[in-house]
Design an enzyme around this catalytic site. Sequence first.
Site, short mmCIF file in Angstrom:
data_model
loop_
_atom_site.label_atom_id
_atom_site.label_comp_id
_atom_site.label_asym_id
_atom_site.label_seq_id
_atom_site.Cartn_x
_atom_site.Cartn_y
_atom_site.Cartn_z
N ASP A 134 -1.93 39.38 -30.19
CA ASP A 134 -1.17 38.47 -29.33
C ASP A 134 0.14 38.17 -30.06
O ASP A 134 0.17 37.29 -30.92
CB ASP A 134 -1.98 37.20 -29.08
CG ASP A 134 -1.28 36.21 -28.17
OD1 ASP A 134 -0.35 36.61 -27.44
OD2 ASP A 134 -1.67 35.03 -28.19
N GLU B 126 -0.76 42.28 -26.14
CA GLU B 126 -0.39 41.55 -24.94
C GLU B 126 1.03 41.93 -24.55
O GLU B 126 1.94 41.93 -25.36
CB GLU B 126 -0.48 40.04 -25.15
CG GLU B 126 -0.19 39.28 -23.86
CD GLU B 126 -0.48 37.80 -23.98
OE1 GLU B 126 -1.66 37.44 -23.96
OE2 GLU B 126 0.50 37.05 -24.11
N ASP C 132 -4.32 31.46 -30.54
CA ASP C 132 -3.71 32.80 -30.64
C ASP C 132 -4.75 33.82 -31.09
O ASP C 132 -4.73 34.97 -30.66
CB ASP C 132 -2.54 32.78 -31.65
CG ASP C 132 -1.54 31.69 -31.33
OD1 ASP C 132 -0.66 31.94 -30.48
OD2 ASP C 132 -1.64 30.61 -31.92
#
Length: 166
Positions: A7, A67, A140
């Site tokens: 991420d 992501e 996260d």
Amino acid sequence: MQVIGIDPGLTRTGYGVVQRDGGALTCRGFGVIHTPATEPLARRLFELRSAISDVLLSHEPNVVAVERVFFNANVQTAMSVGQASGVVLATAAEAGMDVVTYTPTEVKQSVVGYGGATKAQIGLMVASVLRLAAPPAPPDAADACALAICHINRSRLARAIDEALA
């Protein structure tokens, strides 16, 4: 199959390593890479690259799931996330790893079953799927684990479809 979800972010980049053994998913590690806001941008991106390279070398995943920046109303945030994402993608490619990207909505639908899931819901579902006592923290890291789970779920579905059509 071992997948690392990432991420990306300039201040915080979460990572989560998930392994599939048969039908079971196991968490092999997670964490967050921080870069100090007081450092110049180029230095922060270099530090992120070095840390991502170390994580990839230590875990040796089969696939890196990142992501994808889909939409962000804050242009400054979108730019910094885009820069961090570019560093992650290039570092994984340099290491010779397969890289896939997923939007936040795709991840939420795959892991929680609802594209509008909250961070808390994602964390709880990640903990449940990986049989953890608590959601990975900070969020996260939970999001990164969710990316890895998403890829494992989607690759199993794709393989099943291919087999059915063959």
